[in-house]
Scaffold this motif. Structure first.
Motif, PDB file in Angstrom:
ATOM      1  N   ILE A 221      -9.127  -8.104   4.999  1.00 37.09           N
ATOM      2  CA  ILE A 221      -8.166  -8.091   3.890  1.00 37.09           C
ATOM      3  C   ILE A 221      -7.885  -6.651   3.479  1.00 37.09           C
ATOM      4  O   ILE A 221      -8.794  -5.912   3.119  1.00 37.09           O
ATOM      5  CB  ILE A 221      -8.714  -8.889   2.693  1.00 37.09           C
ATOM      6  N   ASP A 222      -6.609  -6.277   3.489  1.00 40.82           N
ATOM      7  CA  ASP A 222      -6.228  -4.913   3.120  1.00 40.82           C
ATOM      8  C   ASP A 222      -5.856  -4.782   1.646  1.00 40.82           C
ATOM      9  O   ASP A 222      -5.876  -3.669   1.109  1.00 40.82           O
ATOM     10  CB  ASP A 222      -5.060  -4.441   3.984  1.00 40.82           C
ATOM     11  N   GLY A 223      -5.482  -5.863   0.999  1.00 41.60           N
ATOM     12  CA  GLY A 223      -5.105  -5.784  -0.402  1.00 41.60           C
ATOM     13  C   GLY A 223      -4.966  -7.158  -1.021  1.00 41.60           C
ATOM     14  O   GLY A 223      -4.750  -8.161  -0.324  1.00 41.60           O
ATOM     15  N   VAL A 224      -5.087  -7.214  -2.346  1.00 41.42           N
ATOM     16  CA  VAL A 224      -5.009  -8.465  -3.102  1.00 41.42           C
ATOM     17  C   VAL A 224      -3.944  -8.299  -4.185  1.00 41.42           C
ATOM     18  O   VAL A 224      -4.009  -7.366  -4.987  1.00 41.42           O
ATOM     19  CB  VAL A 224      -6.361  -8.813  -3.746  1.00 41.42           C
ATOM     20  N   PHE A 225      -2.977  -9.221  -4.208  1.00 42.60           N
ATOM     21  CA  PHE A 225      -1.927  -9.207  -5.233  1.00 42.60           C
ATOM     22  C   PHE A 225      -1.999 -10.543  -5.967  1.00 42.60           C
ATOM     23  O   PHE A 225      -1.481 -11.548  -5.495  1.00 42.60           O
ATOM     24  CB  PHE A 225      -0.551  -9.010  -4.594  1.00 42.60           C
ATOM     25  N   ALA A 226      -2.664 -10.552  -7.125  1.00 44.45           N
ATOM     26  CA  ALA A 226      -2.902 -11.778  -7.879  1.00 44.45           C
ATOM     27  C   ALA A 226      -1.914 -11.875  -9.032  1.00 44.45           C
ATOM     28  O   ALA A 226      -1.759 -10.933  -9.809  1.00 44.45           O
ATOM     29  CB  ALA A 226      -4.329 -11.806  -8.404  1.00 44.45           C
ATOM     30  N   ILE A 227      -1.259 -13.031  -9.156  1.00 40.07           N
ATOM     31  CA  ILE A 227      -0.246 -13.250 -10.185  1.00 40.07           C
ATOM     32  C   ILE A 227      -0.780 -14.302 -11.159  1.00 40.07           C
ATOM     33  O   ILE A 227      -1.037 -15.449 -10.784  1.00 40.07           O
ATOM     34  CB  ILE A 227       1.070 -13.721  -9.553  1.00 40.07           C
TER      35      ILE A 227
END
Length: 364
Positions: A221-227
């Motif tokens: 996983i390179d990044g997490v974008f949580a909404i």
């Protein structure tokens, strides 16, 4: 506290009887839309639920929520734009529990060279709805139109039409999908792998990263974008730092509704402090080493401060984390009402695409 001080506090902190449509912070476009909706629209489909409702009653509430959302599908499909530049396919993989998992793949027709991949986990409180709901289809295709390879996961919910599959079933499906996509990096020319999701999907992206970190495969996983991540499990008490649970309680979500979702997700109450079930509970040791995070929150959302405080916990653990709150906004309004607030929809879309490309550059 003086009467003057109390009056200046936002939402129900200042006025316990305030309703969402009366809140002066609310975006006027949303206020007008809600004012024109029948007052009993939800009550006609969704049975009432309280903090003391049984597991079976909570499952009935989940079924009612799915029926209400399904009643909106025809209108959502009619409003969906054409995506002539996007091609869609389905891939079925085997999950770590031996179950079949459908992956919905959207990508540009003209896909040349390396491109970021975004794995999407849909909302629904980990309890209801599906990856093929029209709103999720539109969101994935919109991301793909930005030049991204987008993969939506049909994970098992805690309840609803797909069956009753409590934690960790849905999380295991999401983890299996991410690991499968990671294994395809070379043939698919994936330059970065970002995971994103809204509401309950925000829980699952945060939890997938934590699971990966604890199990030793976080490099996938390179990044997490949580909404609007639903990462705090309500079992009857609320930490004092989560002021939005008082400030915005009853606007869209009630304590009874949040309790119902946590009960369906964890029927035997075994995982209240488990960070893979509820990432809010993660310790610095669990968070240390996670990839960069971006967290979007909404000012009038019950769970706004879940994401705000989680970002601070990530930062304290040395994780590159950024949190932002959209003023005047209700829960996931940009994804739920894209034609009402198109500038917010476009901003979230471009933010994810930009984040994915930055993580590709960072990966080298």
């Amino acid at each position: 506290m003086s009467e003057r001080d109390s009056a200046t506090l936002p939402g129900r902190l200042g006025n316990p009887n305030l309703t969402m449509t009366e809140d002066p912070r609310l975006d006027p476009r949303v206020a007008q839309l809600l004012a024109n909706m029948p007052a009993d629209a939800v009550a006609a489909t969704v049975p009432p639920v309280t903090e003391d409702s049984s597991y079976e009653e909570c499952l009935d509430w989940v079924a009612g929520m799915e029926a209400m959302l399904a009643s909106q599908h025809a209108a959502e499909l009619a409003a969906m734009p054409d995506f002539p530049d996007v091609i869609s396919t389905i891939e079925t993989i085997e999950g770590e529990d031996g179950n079949a998992i459908d992956l919905y793949i959207d990508q540009p027709v003209q896909a040349l060279g390396p491109r970021p991949c975004v794995v999407h986990m849909h909302g629904g409180g980990m309890a209801f709805t599906e990856a093929q709901a029209p709103s999720s289809q539109r969101w994935r295709k919109s991301m793909a139109s930005q030049g991204l390879l987008v993969i939506g996961i049909q994970f098992r919910n805690g309840g609803g039409a797909l069956g009753n599959h409590p934690f960790p079933a849905g999380l295991n499906d999401c983890a299996s999908a991410v690991r499968w996509v990671h294994a395809q990096r070379t043939p698919w020319q994936v330059s970065s792998l970002i995971i994103t999701g809204e509401s309950g999907g925000g829980n699952l992206v945060a939890a997938t990263a934590i699971k990966a970190n604890m199990e030793g495969w976080i490099e996938a996983i390179d990044g997490v974008f949580a909404i609007a991540p639903q990462i705090f499990g309500y079992y009857g008490s609320i930490p004092p730092e989560l002021l939005s649970w008082q400030e915005n309680e009853g606007y869209q979500g009630t304590l009874g509704m949040t309790r119902a979702m946590s009960r369906v997700y964890d029927p035997e109450h075994k995982h209240q402090d488990n960070p893979q079930a509820w990432p809010y509970q993660a310790t610095p040791e669990v968070l240390r080493g996670l990839p960069p995070h971006i967290i979007t929150n909404y000012e009038l959302d019950l769970i706004r401060d879940d994401g705000v405080i989680y970002a601070k916990k990530l930062q304290a653990a040395g994780v590159a984390a950024f949190s932002r709150t959209i003023t005047g906004a209700i829960h996931v309004v940009d994804l739920a009402m894209p034609d009402l607030v198109p500038e917010l929809f476009d901003e979230t879309l471009s933010s994810i695409a930009g984040f994915a490309r930055r993580m590709a550059a960072r990966r080298g």
